[in-house]
Enzyme design. Structure first.
Site, PDB file in Angstrom:
ATOM      1  N   HIS A   9      24.374  40.416  42.383  1.00  0.00           N
ATOM      2  CA  HIS A   9      24.523  39.274  41.176  1.00  0.00           C
ATOM      3  C   HIS A   9      24.200  39.790  39.892  1.00  0.00           C
ATOM      4  O   HIS A   9      24.039  38.981  39.067  1.00  0.00           O
ATOM      5  CB  HIS A   9      23.775  38.061  41.639  1.00  0.00           C
ATOM      6  CG  HIS A   9      24.281  37.573  43.108  1.00  0.00           C
ATOM      7  ND1 HIS A   9      23.526  37.773  44.165  1.00  0.00           N
ATOM      8  CD2 HIS A   9      24.903  36.520  43.567  1.00  0.00           C
ATOM      9  CE1 HIS A   9      24.030  37.440  45.327  1.00  0.00           C
ATOM     10  NE2 HIS A   9      25.074  36.474  44.862  1.00  0.00           N
ATOM     11  N   ARG A  40      36.828  26.040  30.745  1.00  0.00           N
ATOM     12  CA  ARG A  40      35.659  27.237  30.859  1.00  0.00           C
ATOM     13  C   ARG A  40      35.283  27.911  29.576  1.00  0.00           C
ATOM     14  O   ARG A  40      35.106  29.252  29.654  1.00  0.00           O
ATOM     15  CB  ARG A  40      36.256  28.050  31.917  1.00  0.00           C
ATOM     16  CG  ARG A  40      35.961  27.477  33.357  1.00  0.00           C
ATOM     17  CD  ARG A  40      36.426  28.183  34.273  1.00  0.00           C
ATOM     18  NE  ARG A  40      37.830  28.893  34.366  1.00  0.00           N
ATOM     19  CZ  ARG A  40      38.224  30.063  34.653  1.00  0.00           C
ATOM     20  NH1 ARG A  40      37.540  30.833  35.554  1.00  0.00           N
ATOM     21  NH2 ARG A  40      39.465  30.604  34.567  1.00  0.00           N
ATOM     22  N   GLU A  41      35.432  27.193  28.504  1.00  0.00           N
ATOM     23  CA  GLU A  41      34.924  28.064  27.283  1.00  0.00           C
ATOM     24  C   GLU A  41      33.568  28.317  27.280  1.00  0.00           C
ATOM     25  O   GLU A  41      33.307  29.696  26.714  1.00  0.00           O
ATOM     26  CB  GLU A  41      35.228  26.869  26.200  1.00  0.00           C
ATOM     27  CG  GLU A  41      36.424  26.375  25.776  1.00  0.00           C
ATOM     28  CD  GLU A  41      36.977  25.037  26.548  1.00  0.00           C
ATOM     29  OE1 GLU A  41      36.373  24.734  27.708  1.00  0.00           O
ATOM     30  OE2 GLU A  41      37.724  24.157  26.185  1.00  0.00           O
ATOM     31  N   CYS A  54      26.164  41.053  49.056  1.00  0.00           N
ATOM     32  CA  CYS A  54      27.476  39.947  48.954  1.00  0.00           C
ATOM     33  C   CYS A  54      28.754  40.944  48.358  1.00  0.00           C
ATOM     34  O   CYS A  54      28.563  42.313  48.167  1.00  0.00           O
ATOM     35  CB  CYS A  54      26.963  38.835  48.023  1.00  0.00           C
ATOM     36  SG  CYS A  54      28.042  37.396  48.003  1.00  0.00           S
ATOM     37  N   LYS A  95      32.015  29.653  29.814  1.00  0.00           N
ATOM     38  CA  LYS A  95      31.996  30.903  30.452  1.00  0.00           C
ATOM     39  C   LYS A  95      32.682  32.192  29.626  1.00  0.00           C
ATOM     40  O   LYS A  95      32.034  33.178  29.647  1.00  0.00           O
ATOM     41  CB  LYS A  95      32.812  30.657  31.710  1.00  0.00           C
ATOM     42  CG  LYS A  95      33.094  31.970  32.739  1.00  0.00           C
ATOM     43  CD  LYS A  95      34.345  31.807  33.240  1.00  0.00           C
ATOM     44  CE  LYS A  95      34.966  33.055  34.213  1.00  0.00           C
ATOM     45  NZ  LYS A  95      33.870  33.255  35.386  1.00  0.00           N
ATOM     46  N   ILE A 114      30.647  44.068  51.830  1.00  0.00           N
ATOM     47  CA  ILE A 114      31.019  42.591  52.088  1.00  0.00           C
ATOM     48  C   ILE A 114      32.448  42.166  52.137  1.00  0.00           C
ATOM     49  O   ILE A 114      32.888  41.258  52.730  1.00  0.00           O
ATOM     50  CB  ILE A 114      29.920  41.772  51.481  1.00  0.00           C
ATOM     51  CG1 ILE A 114      28.598  42.464  51.465  1.00  0.00           C
ATOM     52  CG2 ILE A 114      30.097  40.260  51.952  1.00  0.00           C
ATOM     53  CD1 ILE A 114      28.112  42.430  53.111  1.00  0.00           C
ATOM     54  N   TRP A 172      33.257  24.371  50.682  1.00  0.00           N
ATOM     55  CA  TRP A 172      33.742  24.767  49.516  1.00  0.00           C
ATOM     56  C   TRP A 172      35.021  24.250  48.868  1.00  0.00           C
ATOM     57  O   TRP A 172      35.512  24.676  48.147  1.00  0.00           O
ATOM     58  CB  TRP A 172      33.769  26.372  49.285  1.00  0.00           C
ATOM     59  CG  TRP A 172      32.351  27.064  49.028  1.00  0.00           C
ATOM     60  CD1 TRP A 172      31.138  26.102  48.959  1.00  0.00           C
ATOM     61  CD2 TRP A 172      32.010  28.213  49.166  1.00  0.00           C
ATOM     62  NE1 TRP A 172      30.018  26.967  48.904  1.00  0.00           N
ATOM     63  CE2 TRP A 172      30.340  28.124  49.044  1.00  0.00           C
ATOM     64  CE3 TRP A 172      32.405  29.311  49.244  1.00  0.00           C
ATOM     65  CZ2 TRP A 172      29.699  29.346  48.757  1.00  0.00           C
ATOM     66  CZ3 TRP A 172      31.938  30.701  49.468  1.00  0.00           C
ATOM     67  CH2 TRP A 172      30.313  30.483  49.030  1.00  0.00           C
ATOM     68  N   CYS A 207      25.084  34.611  52.063  1.00  0.00           N
ATOM     69  CA  CYS A 207      24.950  35.206  50.932  1.00  0.00           C
ATOM     70  C   CYS A 207      23.548  34.925  50.638  1.00  0.00           C
ATOM     71  O   CYS A 207      22.834  35.531  49.680  1.00  0.00           O
ATOM     72  CB  CYS A 207      25.565  34.375  49.789  1.00  0.00           C
ATOM     73  SG  CYS A 207      27.236  34.575  49.751  1.00  0.00           S
TER      74      CYS A 207
HETATM   75  N1  GLN Z   1      34.191  39.009  51.871  1.00  0.00           N
HETATM   76  C1  GLN Z   1      33.852  38.048  50.785  1.00  0.00           C
HETATM   77  C2  GLN Z   1      33.517  38.895  49.581  1.00  0.00           C
HETATM   78  O1  GLN Z   1      33.239  40.098  49.566  1.00  0.00           O
HETATM   79  C3  GLN Z   1      32.422  37.190  51.000  1.00  0.00           C
HETATM   80  C4  GLN Z   1      31.861  36.555  49.514  1.00  0.00           C
HETATM   81  C5  GLN Z   1      30.756  35.718  49.728  1.00  0.00           C
HETATM   82  O2  GLN Z   1      30.134  35.795  50.612  1.00  0.00           O
HETATM   83  N2  GLN Z   1      30.599  34.654  49.027  1.00  0.00           N
HETATM   84  O3  GLN Z   1      33.892  38.467  48.482  1.00  0.00           O
HETATM   85 ZN    ZN Z   2      28.129  36.579  50.161  1.00  0.00          ZN
END
Ligand code: GLN
Ligand code: ZN
Length: 762
Positions: free
Chosen positions: A694, A15-16, A726, A18, A430, A560, A643
Site C-alpha cells: 500500500h 474524483r477531483e 496484496c 483523487k 497476489i 463490494w 488483504c
Molecule cells: N487478485 C487481486 C489483485 O491482485 C486481489 C485484490 C485484493 O485482494 N484486493 O489485485
Molecule cells: Zn489484497
C-alpha cells in the site's frame, strides 16, 4: 431546524480530489493548488446541501485522506518517527497516511484498518510513551470558518475521544486510561475554540458505541464525557452514532448532558427503536437516522414514516437525518446515462437522498396527500424484478456434498506436494500487476469503441507476455497473468455475470485516494459464459511455469457490490457462488492447477457485535466459499487471499473455508496472528505478506529476510509461502520490480540457510 445529514462524500463527483492529490504526490502541483481543489470541492458540496434545504450543514467531514487521521493529527497524536522527518504539516500528514521515503528519511505508513462494517478504511492512530496531546490547527477550524464565511449554518464534526481510543493502537505499555485526562482537556479546548468562532451545534462522532460495550468501556466513556460536557459552555453537543444500535450505552447517553443524540434507525433500527420508544429525555434533540446512508435504493417513505411516527410518540424534537455519513454512497444518479430511466428511478445516491430528506420533511409537515408520497408509493407498488426459476431450482437442489471437498485437506496437501513440484518457501504474487497508463488507456479505448475487441485483447496479451517474462526473470515460482483486463475486480466479474448493473460515475472512497465503483446487484445472478478462462489459458500457454487462475470470491463480490434490499445477502451470495463454481471447474478442465479465490472482503460484513458473527453471517458466508471450490480434484490447489490479518478471532472460520493456501497481510501488522496460527495448528498453508504494497517504499532484502525468519520461528517451513501482502495494480512498475527482486533474493537467502542448517555438523 428540521433536517440534516452526518457527512457528505468528499472526493468530488468526478474524483477531483483523487486526481489532485496524486498530482501533488508526483509534485506536479503545489500544496496551495491542492488546498484550492479542496476548497472548491467543499464549496460545491455546501452549495448542494444548501440548495437541498438542509438547515444545518456538517463541516469537518472533508478530508485529504481520512477523518480519523485528521482528528489524531489535530490532537498531535503523531509518533516521533514522523515528527522527526521535519516535514511541513501537509506532508507530515501524508507521511502518516502513506509512508515516506525521501531525503528526510524512511518511515512506513500507519496501519490502515477497515472502518466498522464498511469498505472505507481509516488510519490507525498510535499512542506511545512520547504521545503528547495538544490542540493544533488542522482542518476543523478552517473548514468551519470557511463555511461560516459562506453564510451557512455549519455544524463542525470530528471523531470523538472514545472512538479514537477504541480504534487506536497502544504501544510502550500505554493504555487508553493513560490519555483520558489529556483528551478531555484537548476536546474542551476544541469546543471552546469552535464556540469562539461562532459554532452553535458541534457533532462528535462516537460510532464505537455500536460495538458490544463492557462495564469498563462504559466507565471510560463516562469518564471522558462527564468532565467534557461539564466544561462545554455554550456549545450544543450532538453525540452521533451510526452502523448499529446503542443498546449498552443508551442509559449512559440519556443521562449525560448531551444536547442531541444521533441514532441509526436503519442498521440499528430494532434496538434503537425499542430504546427510544421506551423513553427519550425531553431535554435532548433526537437526530433520527432514517434515510439509509449506505445503500443506493430509494427509501420506501411509508416504511420510514412508520418508524418516524413510532419515534414521535416518545419525543417531538426530531431532526430527520441519514443513518450514516453519505460518504459510503456515490454523489448522484444524475450523471448516469447507461442505466435505463425506469431502473434509475429505483436508485438514490447522496444527492437523491437529500431530496428524500426534503420530501419526508414536507410529508411529515403536510401529510401523505403530498404528490411526492404518491410517486414514492407507486415505485414500490410492484416487485422491482421477478425471480429466475432456473436459478431458484439450482439453489433448491444443493446438498451438503456440494459444499464438501474430498479428500480431507491434510491428504490433499500431501498429494499436492508430491505432484506440484514446488521448492521450499514457494514464491508468488497476489494477482494483479501495475495498471499503467497504457493499460488503462487500452481499456478506455475499448469502452469508447476506439479500438476493436481483438486489438484490446492483443494489447493485454502482450502485457501478460511481458510480465510472464519478468516473473520468470525475477525467479517467481507460481506466476499470474496480471489481471490487465480487470479494472476493479468486482466490477469485472459483475460485468461477466447476469444480474448486475453498473454506474459510470458511482465512485465511493475506499481509502485516501482510492475509490471503488461498486456494481449494483439488480436481480438474480448467473454465469452465462466463461469469464477468466481465455486469459488464464492464454497465459499458461506462454510459459512452462505454472500460472495461477484468479477469481474473486462470492462473499467479496457481494460485499463490494451494492446488495439487493429485496432478497437476503445469503441468497445473492449463493447465486454468485454457484456461478463461480462453474468457472472454477472450467479452469480446471483447461489444465489450470492453481486457482486463487480472493476473499479480501470476507470480514467486511462481519456483524459488529460478536454474538451475531456466526449466526448472522459466517454460517452462510463460509459455505458459499466452499461451494465455489468443493468439486475440484485433490491435486488442484485452491488458494485464497485476504488483504488484512485481523482474523485471529475468526480463525476457525478461515480454516473452515477449506482452501489449501491463504495469503494475507502481515508485513505491517504485528505478528500476533502468526502466534495464533501456531497455537491453533492452523492447517491451511499460509503466505503472510512479507511487505506492504500500500506504500511505494521498497523493502530491503534484509528487511524481508527478517520477516521470513519471524514467520519461520512460528510456522513449519513446509506450510509457508512467500508473497507481497496484496495485488500490485496500484503500484508503479519500477518499485514493483525492485520489491519483488528483493522478495526473491530474500527467499533464496533463507532457502540457503535452511539447506545449511539441515546439513549434519561435521
Ligand atoms: N487478485 C487481486 C489483485 O491482485 C486481489 C485484490 C485484493 O485482494 N484486493 O489485485
Ligand atoms: Zn489484497
Amino acid at each position: 431546524m428540521t433536517k440534516t445529514i452526518i457527512g457528505y462524500p468528499r472526493i468530488g463527483a468526478h474524483r477531483e480530489l483523487k486526481f489532485a492529490t496524486q498530482k501533488y504526490f508526483k509534485q506536479a502541483i503545489t500544496a496551495a493548488d491542492l488546498q484550492a481543489t479542496g476548497a472548491t470541492l467543499r464549496r460545491t458540496n455546501w452549495a448542494t446541501l444548501q440548495a437541498a434545504g438542509l438547515d444545518q450543514i456538517p463541516t469537518g467531514d472533508f478530508s485529504f485522506f481520512d477523518t480519523t487521521l485528521d482528528t489524531a493529527f489535530l490532537l498531535n497524536i503523531v509518533p516521533a518517527r514522523y515528527q522527526a522527518l521535519g516535514l511541513a504539516p501537509l506532508d507530515e500528514y501524508f507521511a502518516l497516511a502513506r509512508g515516506y521515503q525521501g531525503p528526510a528519511g524512511d518511515v512506513k505508513a500507519l496501519s490502515m484498518k477497515k472502518w466498522f462494517n464498511t469498505n472505507y478504511h481509516y488510519l490507525q492512530p498510535e499512542f506511545d510513551q512520547d504521545t503528547t496531546i495538544t490542540v493544533g490547527d488542522w482542518q476543523l477550524f478552517d473548514q468551519f470558518q470557511e463555511a461560516k464565511a459562506q453564510g451557512l449554518n455549519a455544524r463542525p464534526s470530528l471523531v470523538g475521544p472514545y472512538t479514537l481510543l477504541r480504534l487506536s493502537r497502544f504501544l510502550d505499555g500505554r493504555t487508553p486510561r493513560d490519555f483520558t485526562v489529556a483528551l478531555v482537556a484537548a476536546y474542551t479546548t476544541i469546543l471552546a475554540k469552535l464556540v469562539a468562532l461562532g459554532a452553535e451545534w458541534i457533532q462528535i462522532d462516537e460510532p464505537a458505541l455500536v460495538f458490544d460495550q463492557s462495564d469498563a468501556d462504559l466507565a471510560l466513556f463516562h469518564d471522558l464525557y462527564a468532565p467534557l460536557l461539564a466544561a462545554k459552555g455554550d456549545a450544543k453537543i450532538l453525540l452521533q452514532t451510526y452502523f448499529g444500535d446503542v443498546r449498552d450505552s443508551y442509559a449512559t447517553l440519556t443521562t449525560l448532558a448531551f444536547d442531541g443524540l444521533g441514532l441509526d434507525f436503519v442498521e440499528g433500527r430494532t434496538e434503537n427503536l425499542r430504546l427510544v420508544t421506551a423513553g427519550f429525555p425531553s431535554d435532548k434533540v433526537l437526530f433520527a437516522g432514517l434515510i439509509n446512508g449506505k445503500n443506493i435504493w430509494r427509501s420506501n417513505y411509508q416504511t420510514v414514516l412508520d418508524t418516524y411516527y413510532a419515534l414521535r410518540k416518545a419525543t417531538e424534537l426530531i431532526i430527520l437525518s441519514t443513518s450514516t455519513s453519505l460518504l459510503h454512497v456515490p454523489y448522484t444518479t444524475a450523471n448516469e446515462t447507461q442505466i435505463a430511466p425506469s431502473e434509475l428511478a429505483h436508485l438514490a445516491f447522496a444527492e437523491q437522498k437529500l431530496t428524500e430528506l426534503a420530501e419526508l420533511d414536507e410529508i411529515r409537515a403536510h401529510g401523505t396527500a403530498s404528490p411526492a408520497f404518491a410517486a414514492n408509493q407507486q415505485l414500490f407498488a410492484t416487485p422491482r424484478v421477478a425471480a429466475d426459476p432456473v436459478i431458484a431450482a439450482k439453489i433448491a437442489a444443493l446438498t451438503p456434498a456440494d459444499y464438501k471437498r474430498e479428500p480431507a485437506r491434510s491428504l490433499r496437501l500431501r498429494e499436492q506436494a508430491d505432484t506440484l513440484g514446488l521448492p521450499v518457501l514457494p514464491t508468488t504474487t497476489i494477482g494483479s500487476f501495475p495498471q499503467t497508463a497504457a493499460v488503462r488507456k487500452n481499456r478506455a479505448q475499448l469502452r469508447k469503441g476506439a479500438i476493436t475487441e481483438a486489438a484490446y485483447t492483443e494489447f493485454n496479451h502482450a502485457e501478460t507476455r511481458r510480465w510472464l517474462r519478468l516473473q520468470e526473470e525475477l525467479g517467481l515460482d507460481v506466476l499470474v497473468h496480471g489481471e490487465f483486463e480487470r479494472n476493479d475486480m468486482v466490477e469485472y466479474f459483475g460485468e461477466n455475470l447476469a444480474g448486475f448493473r453498473f454506474t459510470e460515475n458511482g465512485w465511493v472512497q475506499s481509502y485516501g485516494t482510492r475509490g471503488v465503483k461498486p456494481p449494483i446487484i439488480w436481480g438474480d445472478v448467473a454465469r452465462t459464459r466463461p469469464i477468466t478462462v481465455a486469459e488464464t489459458v492464454y497465459a499458461q500457454s506462454q510459459t512452462d511455469k505454472p500460472v495461477k487462475g484468479m477469481l474473486t470470491g462470492p462473499v467479496t463480490i457481494l460485499n463490494w457490490s451494492f446488495p439487493r434490499a429485496d432478497v437476503s445477502p445469503k441468497l445473492s451470495t449463493e447465486q454468485i457462488a454457484l456461478a463461480l463454481a462453474e468457472e472454477t471447474l472450467d479452469l480446471e478442465a483447461h489444465g489450470i492447477r492453481y486457482i486463487q479465490i480472493d476473499e479480501p472482503a470476507l470480514r467486511e460484513n462481519l456483524p459488529l457485535r460478536q454474538k451475531d458473527w456466526y449466526t448472522a453471517y459466517l454460517d452462510w458466508a463460509v459455505p458459499a466459499f466452499r461451494l465455489v471450490s468443493a468439486q475440484v480434484q485433490p491435486t488442484t490447489q485452491i488458494h485464497t487471499h485476504m488483504c488484512y490479518s485481523e482474523f485471529a478471532d475468526i480463525i476457525d472460520a478461515i480454516d473452515a473455508l477449506d482452501a489449501d493456501v491463504i495469503s494475507f497481510e502481515a508485513a505491517r501488522a504485528d505478528l500476533t496472528l502468526l502466534d495464533v496460527l501456531q497455537e491453533t495448528h492452523f492447517e491451511t498453508h499460509v503466505g503472510p505478506g512479507v511487505y506492504d504494497i500500500h506504500s511505494p517504499r521498497v523493502p530491503s532484502v534484509d528487511e524481508i529476510v527478517g520477516i521470513i525468519h519471524q514467520i519461520l520461528d512460528r510456522l513449519p517451513v513446509e506450510n509457508v509461502w512467500i508473497n507481497p501482502d496484496c495485488g500490485l495494480k496500484t503500484r508503479e512498475e519500477p518499485e514493483t520490480l525492485a520489491s519483488l527482486r528483493n522478495l526473491v533474493a530474500a527467499t533464496q537467502q533463507v532457502r540457503k540457510e535452511l539447506v545449511h542448517e539441515s546439513q549434519p555438523a561435521l
